[in-house]
Design an enzyme around this catalytic site. Structure first.
Site, PDB file in Angstrom:
ATOM      1  N   GLU A 235      -5.577  -6.427  -6.121  1.00 26.28           N
ATOM      2  CA  GLU A 235      -4.160  -6.929  -5.735  1.00 26.28           C
ATOM      3  C   GLU A 235      -3.290  -7.412  -6.964  1.00 26.28           C
ATOM      4  OE1 GLU A 235      -0.896  -7.265  -4.108  1.00 26.28           O
ATOM      5  OE2 GLU A 235      -2.684  -6.364  -2.818  1.00 26.28           O
TER       6      GLU A 235
ATOM      7  N   ASP B  70       0.062  -5.787  -8.282  1.00 27.08           N
ATOM      8  CA  ASP B  70       1.261  -6.449  -8.325  1.00 27.08           C
ATOM      9  C   ASP B  70       1.989  -6.821  -9.667  1.00 27.08           C
ATOM     10  OD1 ASP B  70       0.791  -6.923  -5.969  1.00 27.08           O
ATOM     11  OD2 ASP B  70       0.557  -8.782  -5.760  1.00 27.08           O
TER      12      ASP B  70
ATOM     13  N   SER C 239       1.594  -3.359  -0.591  1.00 30.05           N
ATOM     14  CA  SER C 239       1.162  -4.285  -1.699  1.00 30.05           C
ATOM     15  C   SER C 239       1.953  -3.521  -3.145  1.00 30.05           C
ATOM     16  CB  SER C 239      -0.094  -4.528  -2.052  1.00 30.05           C
ATOM     17  OG  SER C 239      -0.547  -5.473  -1.255  1.00 30.05           O
TER      18      SER C 239
END
Length: 767
Positions: A338, A342, A607
């Protein structure tokens, strides 16, 4: 105990007697010059721990009838809980009025942003009331670690025994989905004298939200086919739910930054020297990444020329409360996908921006949202303006049905403060259709819900779209067959549909087998008798059951006629039907190499959508800064809806020609001047189940069949599609169908970044 109580009451009463009767807001900020929020302290009685009041909804309602697996031992540490304070009606109203003015170009307060100290002094709880609460916590044996500058939360630590005694609730263990959690068994109580200034305690349960991405796949580039072959095929996960029913043969494709820049028309802004330079984007996380990933990504995809920077750190308050320590994982073996996603895809859109990877360990806090919440909260409350970001992206979530009232209040407080300070916040809407809590699984128990991290009216919720070329058979029209120098293939904007991997995908059902989604799902049961391919994976959207609809969400064609804050606001690419399209990551375990000579990791999910939109905001911010305006824009949503009203029309009356002209189905035909690409096909109605063996009841689900032995384990299980009716299923009841204008499926749709910047610049009267 009685003697102690008397002494406490006397000491607090004495302290209150020495305080001024009116608490004055002190600030030199021009935005607050004519604002009077002076008020008397609201704790007017001595604090008596024997006279208490219950605070409603301060435990997780879904655990009310659950059997605990045992009580938590009193000695269990509960560190860095947050006691969330309640501002007065006067100050709540004044704050909302100010935020409205900060977003109104005709107001003298337009873009007059606050500091955390301004915010606390003007809109926080009076110092006398805070002192009363702190004193009570100390007398109960807790350690008060600090009061946030916003004067709306107190960081404190203790153990389960102190929580039981002070707040009159038992911490229990509960097993949910085979995972053991802790949570308070009942609503908490506080002294009645404090009731008007206390919302509750965030941090009494540990049901952490999950990162909103699809499990990454490892793939090897196949030069002969110019695509990728998955090394971890979906078939290897047989026995678990959530696999795509249809797997496209011949490999999959991996998008790169160039593709996203081209599809959303970002590249022309680089020609105007708008790359995000001077703008900081903070991605908030609870685990580190290998710091070598980011420069590898920048080098592989030709982004180094734009001069962006990267730092990974733990944001602290001044003075520090000690609630943010390094979570670890800054290596190939321990990093968070994650975090990698990002940081890399905010850079993919804003390659000149400063990327701040702000991480805090979950273990530092008992707060429901853990390190992610702490990282964001500490950034927003930082006393130094240079240490507060221009933009925040948060790619985590859980439904409101799984969030206690105090934690929800803490989230909304945090994003409202960010908005008042000028920080633009983007939050992923979720990856499981009409309920964001079932990422990687199947909706059950609750059919319709919304991401509690995104339903604040002070952030922008970002949903997920899918390119339509695969199902339309138009790939050669929109993509080249060979890579360019930076591995891109996109030629232009590509028509889009809602990202939905389930048989509820109406476009897939029609294009592949010429059936309705409902019949497509019924037929699937023949080939999937155990439900291994039942899935809820899709871009999420739905109404809040907590936050009311802001005025700016009512002004556009298609706006839901409800009273709820609705999600999403906008969308960008999130994933694909059948798992065909992904984006490429450069990770520690699978670093990118020239011509993809070695395997790479592929990932998808909302995401991805959120940090990409944060990147677009950074480009806008830089452009306005160059024009002499504030580099901060606060919450993007009010402006986005105003611009969409110009293109789509209002909620009533005739619609402008641009509503149909800017339909995503038109592709590049007639859409060159569009700000938004209105996604009108598909929807996020996905599969849902009700397991007889577990005595489940799943509302908002239209059941179309029964799996006789779900996953060969659970026995008879009803399977259906999420809907607003349990008796009929069509385009009007599917939860939710895409439509002209705004929709629960994709919000306002996706954007043309170049045109969005020009429209935004005009809206704020930039020279």
């Amino acid at each position: 105990m009685k003697t102690e109580h008397v002494m406490i009451s006397i000491s607090i009463a004495a302290a209150l007697a020495t305080l001024p009767s009116i608490a004055l807001a002190s600030t030199s900020n021009a935005a607050l010059a004519d604002l009077n929020t002076a008020e008397a302290p609201r704790v007017t009685q001595a604090v008596n721990s024997s006279v208490v009041s219950t605070l409603n909804n301060t435990h997780l309602a879904f655990l009310t009838n659950a059997a605990p697996a045992g009580q938590v031992e009193d000695s269990l540490p509960m560190n860095h809980m947050q006691l969330i304070l309640q501002r007065s009606a006067l100050r709540s109203s004044a704050l909302q009025s100010l935020i409205n003015a900060q977003h109104d170009p005709s107001s003298p307060k337009f873009h007059q942003w606050l500091s955390p100290d301004d915010f606390g002094a003007t809109f926080g709880v009076a110092d006398a009331d805070i002192q009363a609460v702190k004193s009570w916590l100390a007398t109960q044996g807790f350690t008060v670690n600090g009061v946030y500058p916003n004067k709306m939360q107190i960081d404190f630590s203790g153990n389960a025994g102190l929580v039981r005694q002070a707040f009159r609730t038992q911490e229990n263990r509960y097993v949910v989905n085979n995972v053991t959690h802790i949570a308070n068994a009942s609503d908490i109580s506080v002294p009645t004298a404090l009731r008007n200034v206390v919302v509750g305690v965030a941090g009494l349960n540990d049901f952490r939200p999950q990162p909103l991405h699809v499990p990454p796949q490892v793939a090897q580039f196949d030069k002969s086919k110019n695509n990728f072959t998955l090394k971890q095929a979906n078939a290897s996960t047989a026995g678990k739910p959530g696999n795509p029913m249809v797997n496209f043969s011949g490999g999959v494709r991996g998008f790169v930054p160039y593709d996203m820049q081209t599809i959303y028309n970002v590249s022309p802004l680089y020609g105007k020297s708008l790359t995000g330079a001077g703008i900081s984007i903070a991605v908030v996380e609870d685990q580190d990444m290998d710091p070598s990933d980011w420069p590898n990504f920048v080098k592989q995809f030709g982004l180094g020329q734009y001069g962006g920077t990267f730092k990974q750190y733990q944001p602290q308050l001044t003075p520090s409360t000690g609630n943010c320590t390094d979570p670890g994982g800054a290596n190939a073996a321990g990093e968070s996908i994650e975090t990698v996603l990002d940081s890399e895809y905010s850079t993919a859109i804003a390659p000149g921006a400063h990327i701040w990877v702000a991480t805090c360990a979950d273990s530092d806090t008992a707060n429901f949202f853990g390190g992610v919440y702490t990282a964001a909260d500490n950034l927003i409350n930082n006393s130094k303006a240079a240490d507060r970001p221009n933009v925040i992206s948060a790619s985590y979530g859980y439904g409101e049905g799984f969030t206690d009232a105090a934690s929800k209040s803490a989230i909304d407080l945090m994003w409202a403060q960010a908005d008042a300070e000028g920080i633009s916040v983007f939050v992923s809407s979720g990856d499981s259709g009409s309920n964001p809590s079932f990422n990687g699984g199947v909706i059950n128990d609750v059919g319709v819900d919304a991401n509690s991290f995104a339903t604040s009216p002070n952030d922008t919720g970002v949903g997920g779209s899918d390119t339509a070329d695969i199902l339309d058979g138009t790939t050669s029209k929109y993509f080249n067959s060979k890579f360019n120098a930076v591995y891109g293939t996109a030629k232009s904007y590509v028509p889009e549909i809602t990202w939905n991997t389930s048989c509820g995908n109406t476009v897939a059902a029609q294009k592949l087998v010429n059936l309705s989604a409902l019949q497509f799902c019924k037929n699937a049961l023949i080939y999937d008798p155990y439900g291994f391919y039942v899935t809820s994976e899709s871009g999420s959207g739905g109404p809040s059951s907590v936050d009311i609809k802001p005025s700016w969400q009512r002004i556009v064609h298609g706006a839901a006629k409800d009273q709820s804050r609705d999600l999403p606001d906008v969308s960008l690419f999130g994933g694909s039907y059948g798992g065909y399209s992904w984006v490429i990551l450069c990770t520690g375990s699978y670093p990118c190499t020239a011509n993809f000579a070695t395997p790479v990791e592929l990932v998808a999910g909302t995401s991805l959508s959120s940090p990409m939109f944060a990147g677009i905001q950074a480009l806008i911010d830089q452009g306005l800064s160059k024009a002499g305006l504030s580099p901060n824009q606060g919450n993007a949503a009010p402006t986005l809806y105003e611009l969409a009203r110009s293109e789509y029309g209002g909620p009533t009356g005739s619609t402008p020609a641009t509503l149909s002209q800017c339909d995503s189905n038109n592709g590049t035909k007639g859409t060159s001047n569009c700000v938004f690409y209105n996604i009108t096909e598909g929807g996020n109605s996905t599969q849902c189940i009700q397991v007889a063996e577990l005595s489940q009841t799943t509302p908002d689900c239209y059941f179309y069949g029964t799996i006789q032995n779900y996953l060969q384990t659970y026995g008879p299980t009803k399977v259906g599609l999420t809907a607003t009716s349990t008796t009929k299923y069509n385009s009007n009841t599917a939860a939710y169908a895409a439509q002209a204008g705004w929709s629960f499926a994709n919000g306002l749709g996706t954007v043309n970044a170049k045109n969005l910047y020009a429209a935004w610049k005009s809206f704020v009267n930039a020279p």
